[in-house]
Design a protein around this motif. Structure first.
Motif, short mmCIF file in Angstrom:
data_model
loop_
_atom_site.label_atom_id
_atom_site.label_comp_id
_atom_site.label_asym_id
_atom_site.label_seq_id
_atom_site.Cartn_x
_atom_site.Cartn_y
_atom_site.Cartn_z
N VAL A 125 0.87 -1.18 0.00
CA VAL A 125 0.00 0.00 0.00
C VAL A 125 0.91 1.22 0.00
N ASN A 126 0.85 1.96 -1.09
CA ASN A 126 1.75 3.11 -1.22
C ASN A 126 1.17 4.37 -0.59
N LYS A 127 -0.13 4.56 -0.75
CA LYS A 127 -0.78 5.75 -0.20
C LYS A 127 -2.04 5.34 0.56
N LEU A 128 -2.25 5.94 1.71
CA LEU A 128 -3.44 5.70 2.50
C LEU A 128 -4.14 7.04 2.71
N ILE A 129 -5.40 7.10 2.32
CA ILE A 129 -6.23 8.29 2.49
C ILE A 129 -7.34 7.93 3.48
N THR A 130 -7.41 8.65 4.58
CA THR A 130 -8.44 8.32 5.57
C THR A 130 -9.40 9.48 5.77
N GLN A 131 -10.68 9.14 5.87
CA GLN A 131 -11.69 10.13 6.23
C GLN A 131 -11.75 10.32 7.74
N ASN A 132 -11.10 9.45 8.48
CA ASN A 132 -11.18 9.47 9.94
C ASN A 132 -10.29 10.56 10.53
N VAL A 133 -10.73 11.13 11.63
CA VAL A 133 -9.98 12.22 12.27
C VAL A 133 -9.38 11.76 13.60
N ASP A 134 -9.36 10.43 13.83
CA ASP A 134 -8.94 9.89 15.12
C ASP A 134 -7.45 9.63 15.25
N GLY A 135 -6.70 9.71 14.16
CA GLY A 135 -5.25 9.52 14.22
C GLY A 135 -4.79 8.10 14.43
N LEU A 136 -5.68 7.11 14.31
CA LEU A 136 -5.31 5.74 14.65
C LEU A 136 -4.38 5.11 13.60
N HIS A 137 -4.47 5.51 12.36
CA HIS A 137 -3.52 5.00 11.37
C HIS A 137 -2.10 5.44 11.73
N HIS A 138 -1.97 6.66 12.21
CA HIS A 138 -0.66 7.14 12.63
C HIS A 138 -0.14 6.36 13.84
N LYS A 139 -1.02 6.12 14.80
CA LYS A 139 -0.60 5.39 15.99
C LYS A 139 -0.09 3.99 15.65
N ALA A 140 -0.67 3.38 14.62
CA ALA A 140 -0.30 2.01 14.29
C ALA A 140 1.08 1.90 13.66
N ILE A 141 1.59 2.99 13.11
CA ILE A 141 2.86 2.90 12.39
C ILE A 141 3.90 3.90 12.90
N ALA A 142 3.55 4.65 13.95
CA ALA A 142 4.45 5.69 14.45
C ALA A 142 5.75 5.13 15.01
N HIS A 143 5.76 3.88 15.43
CA HIS A 143 6.99 3.29 15.97
C HIS A 143 7.94 2.86 14.86
N VAL A 144 7.49 2.95 13.61
CA VAL A 144 8.31 2.56 12.46
C VAL A 144 8.67 3.77 11.60
N TRP A 145 7.73 4.66 11.41
CA TRP A 145 7.93 5.84 10.56
C TRP A 145 8.00 7.10 11.40
#
Length: 363
Positions: A125-145
């Motif tokens: 998955v090269n690009k992820l576009i989220t309609q959500n404003v909860d920041g959970l996609h960031h939390k899931a990968i913040a320890h790597v990126w």
């Protein structure tokens, strides 16, 4: 000004409710989604359904209608109105959001968030576009990126709850703003502490708004922007950096969302009814470019019946871990980051009810 809340056309809802969706076995869904993603360079668009396993309610239920039939969001022009009427709207919004933000802030990524993070980490998955404003996609990968990498690969189409900006453009961290609200409203700080201690949390929408009844908003104080005060200005016209109904998405965000679709080879949509045009037009853009489109969602969507859109009706949490394993093959066990991600994630959906259990408060 007449602004309406986006919805799925009634004809689609009636058609979907009259028909029985074909049951899809998890193994069948895994095979199809994995085959779709295996060539790589996919873009993914996510909606509120992706965050349900994190305890955040979706706007709409399995039949495509709002779970709260009395849902009445505040519109952008109401929140930004400088008149006394606007002041009343801001008091209502910020009291409800003051109580509703902590559950969203404290929510943890679920298995779908981490599965998508694994697909991002491995560049399927090269690009992820989220309609959500909860920041959970960031939390899931913040320890790597780092933040720069996340900003490059994850687009928050409708903004983020974790920051606030005043009408003059001054930013404030949301946690700092919560502390300002607490200091200005000690009685509500006490009430919020009691809610946390007892677990009697009001029903919270994905945007952090809560349901409250029997509440007097008149005495709630929305503090002035501190940066404005330093410039000898008084302004309490502040909003979270999210897109409100009736507000336009910034041109740079819209342009980037189109560019992300153009640069991908295929588009996967997950946990979204596509009721908002900002997301639906991305589907349309992908189809105009003749890119393959796969939709994973439970219940009716605005895309139902559109030729060329393949739809699988199954919860993402039931399949996405296995999808990652199928895409990566036996080699997934050799990447410790992927192994950790596929062992992470909560599954804690909110109660499956339609009854508001919020406390009734006289303030």
């Amino acid at each position: 000004m007449r602004v309406s809340v986006p919805s799925i056309p009634e004809a689609i809802l009636k058609s979907a409710n009259a028909a029985q969706a074909r049951a899809v076995l998890p193994a069948e869904a895994v095979d199809r989604i994995a085959a779709f993603l295996s060539p790589g360079n996919a873009a993914v668009v996510t909606g509120a359904g992706v965050s349900v396993d994190s305890g955040i309610r979706a706007y709409r239920g399995a039949k495509g209608r709002y779970l709260n039939p009395n849902y009445k969001p505040i519109f952008y022009h109401e929140l930004m109105d400088p008149s006394p009427k606007g002041e009343a709207f801001r008091r209502r919004y910020w009291l409800r959001s003051y109580l509703g933000y902590p559950p969203v802030r404290d929510a943890q990524p679920n298995t779908t968030h981490f599965a998508l993070a694994a697909l991002q980490h491995t560049s399927f998955v090269n690009k992820l576009i989220t309609q959500n404003v909860d920041g959970l996609h960031h939390k899931a990968i913040a320890h790597v990126w780092d933040n720069a990498h996340m900003d490059e690969r994850i687009l928050e189409l409708h903004g983020r709850l974790r920051s606030v900006r005043c009408v003059h453009g001054h930013p404030t961290d949301r946690d700092d703003f919560q502390r300002q609200l607490s200091a200005a409203n000690p009685q509500w700080k006490t009430f919020a502490d009691e809610l946390e201690a007892t677990g009697r949390q009001p029903r919270t929408n994905p945007d952090g708004d809560v349901v409250l009844e029997g509440v007097n908003y008149d005495e709630f104080v929305v503090p002035d922007c501190p940066a404005c005060l330093l410039e000898n200005m008084h302004s309490n016209i502040q909003k979270p950096e999210v897109i409100f109904f009736g507000e336009s998405i910034a041109k740079e965000v819209k342009d980037r969302s189109y560019s992300d679709i153009e640069r991908c080879d295929r588009l996967l949509l997950m946990g979204t009814t596509l009721a908002t045009f900002s997301a639906f037009r991305l589907l349309r853009h992908a189809m105009d470019l003749q890119k393959p489109v796969l939709l994973l969602n439970l219940g009716p969507t605005r895309a139902d019946g559109i030729h060329g859109v393949e739809k699988i009706e199954i919860a993402s949490g039931a399949v996405m871990r296995d999808v990652v394993k199928a895409v990566l093959g036996a080699g997934w066990t050799s990447d410790p980051v992927v192994v950790d991600m596929l062992q992470s994630g909560i599954i804690k959906p909110p109660p499956d009810d339609h009854v508001d259990t919020a406390p009734r408060v006289e303030a």
